[in-house]
Design an enzyme around this catalytic site. Structure first.
Site, mmCIF file in Angstrom:
data_model
loop_
_atom_site.group_PDB
_atom_site.id
_atom_site.type_symbol
_atom_site.label_atom_id
_atom_site.label_comp_id
_atom_site.label_asym_id
_atom_site.label_seq_id
_atom_site.Cartn_x
_atom_site.Cartn_y
_atom_site.Cartn_z
ATOM 1 N N GLU A 292 0.934 -1.189 -0.110
ATOM 2 C CA GLU A 292 -0.088 -0.144 0.026
ATOM 3 C C GLU A 292 0.763 1.349 -0.082
ATOM 4 O O GLU A 292 0.305 2.438 -0.149
ATOM 5 C CB GLU A 292 -0.958 -0.011 1.267
ATOM 6 C CG GLU A 292 -0.291 -0.091 2.505
ATOM 7 C CD GLU A 292 0.170 -1.342 3.220
ATOM 8 O OE1 GLU A 292 0.028 -2.419 2.385
ATOM 9 O OE2 GLU A 292 0.544 -1.465 4.244
ATOM 10 N N ASP A 301 -4.144 -7.102 -4.293
ATOM 11 C CA ASP A 301 -4.729 -7.260 -2.985
ATOM 12 C C ASP A 301 -4.560 -8.768 -3.069
ATOM 13 O O ASP A 301 -5.216 -9.561 -3.745
ATOM 14 C CB ASP A 301 -6.141 -6.941 -3.152
ATOM 15 C CG ASP A 301 -7.195 -7.595 -2.081
ATOM 16 O OD1 ASP A 301 -6.641 -8.230 -1.296
ATOM 17 O OD2 ASP A 301 -8.336 -7.534 -2.504
ATOM 18 N N GLU A 319 -5.428 -8.733 2.862
ATOM 19 C CA GLU A 319 -6.433 -8.164 2.519
ATOM 20 C C GLU A 319 -7.436 -7.162 3.414
ATOM 21 O O GLU A 319 -7.787 -6.110 3.347
ATOM 22 C CB GLU A 319 -7.231 -9.175 1.749
ATOM 23 C CG GLU A 319 -8.682 -8.798 1.410
ATOM 24 C CD GLU A 319 -9.213 -9.543 0.278
ATOM 25 O OE1 GLU A 319 -9.594 -10.976 0.676
ATOM 26 O OE2 GLU A 319 -9.728 -9.129 -0.903
ATOM 27 N N GLU A 320 -7.421 -7.932 4.700
ATOM 28 C CA GLU A 320 -8.378 -7.359 5.533
ATOM 29 C C GLU A 320 -7.816 -5.924 5.993
ATOM 30 O O GLU A 320 -8.430 -5.042 6.382
ATOM 31 C CB GLU A 320 -8.526 -8.385 6.777
ATOM 32 C CG GLU A 320 -9.216 -9.342 6.327
ATOM 33 C CD GLU A 320 -8.553 -10.617 5.955
ATOM 34 O OE1 GLU A 320 -7.337 -10.435 5.719
ATOM 35 O OE2 GLU A 320 -9.266 -11.787 5.846
ATOM 36 N N ASN A 433 4.366 -11.976 -1.618
ATOM 37 C CA ASN A 433 4.133 -13.310 -1.372
ATOM 38 C C ASN A 433 2.826 -13.648 -1.561
ATOM 39 O O ASN A 433 2.167 -14.170 -0.413
ATOM 40 C CB ASN A 433 4.722 -13.716 0.219
ATOM 41 C CG ASN A 433 6.043 -13.350 0.250
ATOM 42 O OD1 ASN A 433 6.917 -13.172 -0.463
ATOM 43 N ND2 ASN A 433 6.732 -12.872 1.526
ATOM 44 N N TRP A 434 2.119 -13.480 -2.516
ATOM 45 C CA TRP A 434 0.838 -13.788 -2.832
ATOM 46 C C TRP A 434 0.654 -15.330 -2.618
ATOM 47 O O TRP A 434 1.158 -16.073 -2.772
ATOM 48 C CB TRP A 434 0.627 -13.650 -4.326
ATOM 49 C CG TRP A 434 -0.662 -14.113 -4.930
ATOM 50 C CD1 TRP A 434 -2.006 -13.612 -4.283
ATOM 51 C CD2 TRP A 434 -0.771 -14.823 -6.036
ATOM 52 N NE1 TRP A 434 -3.128 -14.298 -5.158
ATOM 53 C CE2 TRP A 434 -2.626 -14.778 -6.151
ATOM 54 C CE3 TRP A 434 0.060 -15.449 -6.881
ATOM 55 C CZ2 TRP A 434 -2.951 -15.938 -7.193
ATOM 56 C CZ3 TRP A 434 -0.812 -16.172 -8.065
ATOM 57 C CH2 TRP A 434 -2.123 -16.064 -8.207
ATOM 58 N N GLY A 435 -0.758 -15.526 -1.851
ATOM 59 C CA GLY A 435 -0.957 -16.679 -1.749
ATOM 60 C C GLY A 435 -0.153 -17.666 -0.697
ATOM 61 O O GLY A 435 -0.414 -18.703 -0.301
ATOM 62 N N CYS A 436 1.049 -17.160 0.031
ATOM 63 C CA CYS A 436 1.906 -17.868 0.901
ATOM 64 C C CYS A 436 1.575 -17.634 2.445
ATOM 65 O O CYS A 436 2.624 -17.692 3.174
ATOM 66 C CB CYS A 436 3.386 -17.328 0.322
ATOM 67 S SG CYS A 436 3.535 -17.721 -1.453
ATOM 68 N N GLY A 437 0.821 -16.840 2.511
ATOM 69 C CA GLY A 437 0.519 -16.725 4.296
ATOM 70 C C GLY A 437 -0.744 -17.748 4.566
ATOM 71 O O GLY A 437 -0.548 -18.793 4.645
#
Ligand code: AR6
Length: 522
Positions: A292, A301, A319-320, A433-437
């Site tokens: 951001e 996002d 995202e939240e 790190n998209w999708g990695c959390g």
């Protein structure tokens, strides 16, 4: 300054194409004859010399248009919103909100009054422990007083006037519709005030077979719900952020414009991955920045396919957090049906109101944030965000299978691709790190998938590793190796294809470093 402290690799951020330096050329709103683009405002042109001019609501025939069907947001002010007894609900809502507004203006309302109002409006009971704890225990006397009088009264007025402010219900952004909605920040504020009072009908029920089973619930009831403990601290902090926004718009209503655009990658635009000779895109890799904070690039996002994910519940990751510091993004929960693998949603122009510290369970509202992002010729902040939902991997091994890799690649490409009609310079994409959390993906695999997607789309990639210096260095080492090998998109795809059988043996980056491009095709 990170630019100089040697912690980044690749092209400096300042050299990556940026929409704040080169704002996109937009057609005049009045020239847009696109059945798929709904404007809730009259054609508006932003003039930086008169920044206080406000966009006005667009009235079809001078009056509110009352649409009430599966293609439009069902607004609480509709004549067709009927109670079980067959009476109209809106007069009941008006009565309750007017009473609450009067209370807040004369003697200051209490928590009980808010609770009663919401339950009366919805005709059902809720639990409000989280809201109660914030208002009665955590806020100082001054904060509480200000909220219970001035802010609450303004929220009542914004909800009571939703028909006048919005002029018509926004269309839903349904699966496959490719629909776009543009509205003023004030219209968004009015819709969010309705969400605060939980006024949106039929959205509480997400059971299979119900009308809104494929939509998130935009009403705030679950955000107010705290259970016996009053809710975890980070949920309270999320509420603080959203209420800070309500406080800000009460002081001064922002006068900009925002757009929500749903996009589906046409079948004919799916690249022939294994034949593509597109070269590697430019890359900037760094560890201390947050998405951001990188203005002027397309910001990703890390979404849920139900946009917003856990924002109305206890979720508190990327995202939240983004949605509570930029609460206008919550409008997407009202509009968007679940995203398919070849779809995404663009959130354009949403303003940021809060700064924060911490992450997840340590998340905290910090203070007011003044968003200095310049505006485009429609009056939208030059802030472009794309909701990109990864697969949630419960079993980590699944992600190395070809169908899953392909799905993630198509998703990322759908988000990064620029339509052929756009002739502007292709700005960069900022991701990480998209999708990695929460979703358990592998960072090396997701880095390569996003590198392929950005290269195919011809856009530079800014990759933020979220404090992971090792990933900065290892990703750049692989990038340099691939660039020396003159690897193209088809070569990168070939690496992934071979790796599908090798993932148990060695990490993806090691495999790439040990394998020449020539040997891939021999
Ligand atoms: N900037 C850059 N990187 C970040 C930031 C940031 N602001 N925040 C986190 N990261 P996650 P997912 C890094 O778990 O795995 C939500 O509930 C950090 O390394 O948010 O795709 C959605 O609604 C973090 O571990 O995304 C979905 O339901 C990693 O990015 C679900 O989570 C992934 O962030 C999506 O989960």
């Amino acid at each position: 300054d990170e630019e100089n402290d040697g912690t980044f690799q690749g092209t400096p951020l300042s050299e990556i194409a940026n929409i704040c330096q080169h704002p996109p050329t937009l057609s005049d709103m009045k020239d847009i004859r696109d059945n798929n683009h709904t404007f809730l405002i009259k054609p508006f042109k932003y003039d930086p010399n008169s920044p206080d001019r406000e966009p006005e609501p667009f009235y079809e025939n001078g009056t509110y248009v009352d649409e009430w069907d599966q293609d439009y947001v069902r607004l609480p002010c509709s004549q067709s919103y009927i109670t079980k007894n067959g009476t109209q609900r809106w007069p009941i809502i008006q009565g309750s909100l007017t009473k609450l507004q009067h209370l807040s203006e004369t003697q200051m309302a209490a928590m009980e009054d808010i609770k009663e109002t919401i339950e009366e409006c919805a005709g059902r009971k809720y639990e409000f422990n989280c809201l109660e704890r914030l208002l009665n225990e955590i806020y100082s006397g001054d904060e509480r007083g200000h909220f219970m009088s001035t802010v609450l009264s303004n929220l009542c007025s914004l909800a009571l006037n939703v028909d006048k402010i919005c002029s018509r219900p926004p269309p839903l952004l349904r699966i496959g519709s490719n629909r776009t909605v543009t509205m003023s920040q004030k219209q968004a504020a009015s819709l969010l005030a309705c969400a605060f009072f939980c006024l949106f009908p039929r959205r509480f029920n997400q059971k299979i077979g119900s009308e809104y089973e494929n939509y998130p619930n935009p009403n705030f009831n679950t955000l107010f719900h705290g259970g016996r403990s009053g809710g975890p601290t980070w949920k309270i902090e999320k509420l603080k952020c959203v209420f800070h926004y309500f406080h800000r718009i009460t002081e001064k209503m922002p006068n900009g414009v925002i757009t929500f655009r749903r996009y589906q990658l046409p079948e004919s635009c799916v690249p022939k991955w294994t034949e593509s000779k597109e070269p590697l895109c430019e890359i900037h890799i760094t560890k201390n920045k947050s998405i951001e904070d990188v203005t002027g690039l397309l910001q990703v996002d890390f979404a849920n396919k139900y946009i917003g994910g856990g924002v109305m519940n206890e979720g508190c990751v990327q995202e939240e957090i983004r949605f509570v510091i930029c609460p206008e993004m919550l409008i997407s929960l009202l509009l968007c049906e679940v995203m398919k693998p070849n779809e995404c949603v663009f959130l354009i122009g949403c303003e940021r109101f809060s700064s924060y510290r911490g992450y997840s369970t340590s998340f905290e509202f910090r203070e007011n944030y003044i968003d200095q992002t310049p505006k485009d010729s429609w009056g939208r902040k030059l802030c472009h965000v794309v909701a990109m939902d990864a697969i949630a991997f419960y079993n980590r091994a699944t992600q190395f299978k070809l169908p899953q890799m392909k799905r993630e690649l198509i998703k990322a490409y759908t988000c990064f691709r620029i339509p052929a009609a756009v002739t502007d310079k292709k700005s960069g994409v900022v991701t990480g790190n998209w999708g990695c959390g929460a979703f358990n993906g592998n960072k090396q695999l997701k880095a390569i998938i996003q590198l392929i997607a950005a290269s195919q789309a011809g856009r530079p990639l800014a990759y933020l590793t979220f404090r992971d210096q090792k990933l900065v260095d290892s990703f750049y080492e692989v990038y340099e190796y691939l660039s020396n090998e003159k690897a193209t998109v088809k070569d990168l795809c070939a690496y992934l294809q071979c790796y599908a059988d090798l993932y148990k043996k060695l990490p993806l980056f090691d495999y790439i470093l040990q394998t020449s491009v020539a040997s891939l095709h021999s």
